[in-house]
Write a protein that holds these residues in place. Structure first.
Motif, PDB file in Angstrom:
ATOM      1  N   SER A 125     -15.306 -10.953 -33.276  1.00 37.70           N
ATOM      2  CA  SER A 125     -14.581 -10.331 -34.386  1.00 37.70           C
ATOM      3  C   SER A 125     -13.800 -11.358 -35.188  1.00 37.70           C
ATOM      4  O   SER A 125     -13.744 -11.292 -36.426  1.00 37.70           O
ATOM      5  CB  SER A 125     -13.628  -9.257 -33.839  1.00 37.70           C
ATOM      6  OG  SER A 125     -14.342  -8.227 -33.188  1.00 37.70           O
ATOM      7  N   VAL A 130     -11.730 -10.130 -38.660  1.00 32.42           N
ATOM      8  CA  VAL A 130     -11.239  -8.989 -37.902  1.00 32.42           C
ATOM      9  C   VAL A 130     -11.361  -7.705 -38.708  1.00 32.42           C
ATOM     10  O   VAL A 130     -11.714  -6.646 -38.170  1.00 32.42           O
ATOM     11  CB  VAL A 130      -9.779  -9.229 -37.455  1.00 32.42           C
ATOM     12  CG1 VAL A 130      -9.189  -7.969 -36.841  1.00 32.42           C
ATOM     13  CG2 VAL A 130      -9.717 -10.381 -36.454  1.00 32.42           C
ATOM     14  N   ALA A 133     -14.830  -6.499 -38.488  1.00 26.78           N
ATOM     15  CA  ALA A 133     -15.105  -6.009 -37.136  1.00 26.78           C
ATOM     16  C   ALA A 133     -14.486  -4.633 -36.916  1.00 26.78           C
ATOM     17  O   ALA A 133     -15.093  -3.757 -36.293  1.00 26.78           O
ATOM     18  CB  ALA A 133     -14.563  -7.001 -36.107  1.00 26.78           C
ATOM     19  N   LEU A 138     -15.574  -2.168 -33.721  1.00 24.36           N
ATOM     20  CA  LEU A 138     -15.435  -3.048 -32.561  1.00 24.36           C
ATOM     21  C   LEU A 138     -14.022  -3.013 -31.983  1.00 24.36           C
ATOM     22  O   LEU A 138     -13.832  -3.182 -30.780  1.00 24.36           O
ATOM     23  CB  LEU A 138     -15.812  -4.487 -32.938  1.00 24.36           C
ATOM     24  CG  LEU A 138     -17.261  -4.710 -33.357  1.00 24.36           C
ATOM     25  CD1 LEU A 138     -17.525  -6.194 -33.611  1.00 24.36           C
ATOM     26  CD2 LEU A 138     -18.232  -4.178 -32.299  1.00 24.36           C
TER      27      LEU A 138
END
Length: 257
Positions: A125, A130, A133, A138
Motif C-alpha cells: 500500500s 496509501v 490502497a 486493502l
C-alpha cells in the motif's frame, strides 16, 4: 528467481541451528514465532538470521506451509530494505500476501500467516500510495488481520507496531476526520499501540524506527524532536541478527539526513 541484492554486512552474523535455538526467544520476541521442530525449517531460519535472505526464502518456499512464515519474513525484510527496483518490491510483497493467505486458509490458527499478509499488504500500500490502497479496500483487510492477531496474541509486539503504523499512515493520507469515520484510524490509538509494543519488546529497533516514522506523519515538525530521540535510541541498539542490523542502519541514515 533473479538474484537478490546481497546483505551488505555479510559474515557479521554466524548463527547455526544450535545458536538460533538457544537465542530463539530473543530473536523472535517481536513475532512470537514458535521454535520449529523440523530441522529443515530451522535451517531456513538460520539463513534468515545470518542475512542470507534469498536462501531463507527459497528454502521456506520449498517446505510448503511449514516454511511460509520464514519465507514471508525473509522476503518482506529483503523487499523493505534491500530491493532497489520498485516494481520488484511490489511484486515481492504481493507474493508474500498470496502465500500467507494460502497458509491462513489452510491453517487458521497460524497467527503469523495473518500477520505477514497484513504486513506485506501494508508495504504494498505504501508503494502504490496509501490513498489508492484504501480505495481498493486493502486498509480494511490489513486492520482486520492485525486486530485479529492482537486479540488472539496480546503479546505480539510486531502486530502492535504494524497496526500503529496503519493508524498513522491513514491519518497522514486522508486526515483525522475521514480516517476515523471511514477506517477507524485514530492518532491516540496509534501512539498507544507503539507504546504497548515497546513495553512488550523493549529492545525492538524496528518498533523505535517505525514509531519515529509515525510521529513525523502524525505531528510533522511539531514532533521532530521526539522522533529524533526515537531514531537515536534505535541507532544505539545492539542488533542481534541481520534483520535488526538493517533497522539500526536505517535509523542511523535518518539521523544523518
Amino acid at each position: 528467481m533473479a538474484a537478490w541484492t546481497v546483505f551488505p554486512y555479510t559474515g557479521d552474523y554466524r548463527f547455526d541451528a544450535a545458536s538460533v535455538t538457544k537465542k530463539w526467544a530473543r530473536l523472535h520476541a517481536g513475532d512470537l514465532e514458535p521454535l520449529p521442530q523440523d530441522p529443515a525449517v530451522l535451517q531456513a531460519w538460520v539463513h534468515f538470521h545470518n542475512g542470507e535472505f534469498q536462501k531463507a526464502a527459497t528454502a521456506g518456499q520449498n517446505l510448503g506451509f511449514a516454511g511460509t512464515c520464514v519465507a514471508s519474513k525473509a522476503t518482506c525484510v529483503y523487499a523493505t530494505y534491500l530491493e532497489k527496483h520498485e516494481t520488484r518490491r511490489l511484486d515481492l510483497f504481493l507474493a508474500v500476501a498470496d502465500h500467507a493467505s494460502h497458509l491462513t486458509a489452510n491453517n487458521p490458527d497460524n497467527l503469523n500467516g495473518r500477520y505477514w499478509r497484513a504486513y506485506a499488504l501494508g508495504r504494498y500500500s505504501q508503494g502504490i500510495s496509501v490513498a489508492k490502497a484504501l480505495a481498493q479496500g486493502l486498509g480494511t483487510k490489513i486492520k482486520t488481520d492485525l486486530e485479529y492477531v492482537i486479540r488472539h496474541a496480546p503479546q505480539h509486539a510486531d502486530a502492535h507496531v504494524a497496526l500503529g503504523s496503519f493508524h498513522a499512515e491513514v491519518i497522514d493520507k486522508v486526515g483525522s476526520l475521514i480516517g476515523a469515520m471511514a477506517y477507524g484510524a485514530k492518532k491516540d490509538v496509534g501512539l498507544t499501540l507503539f507504546e504497548q509494543a515497546l513495553k512488550l519488546h523493549q529492545e525492538s529497533s524496528c518498533c523505535l524506527l517505525e514509531y519515529a516514522h509515525a510521529m513525523l506523519m502524525l505531528g510533522g515538525n511539531d514532533m521532530m524532536d521526539e522522533a529524533n530521540q526515537l531514531y537515536q535510541r534505535a541507532a544505539q541498539t545492539k542488533p542481534i541478527d541481520a534483520a535488526e542490523r538493517l533497522d539500526v542502519e536505517m535509523a542511523k541514515a535518518q539521523l544523518n539526513d
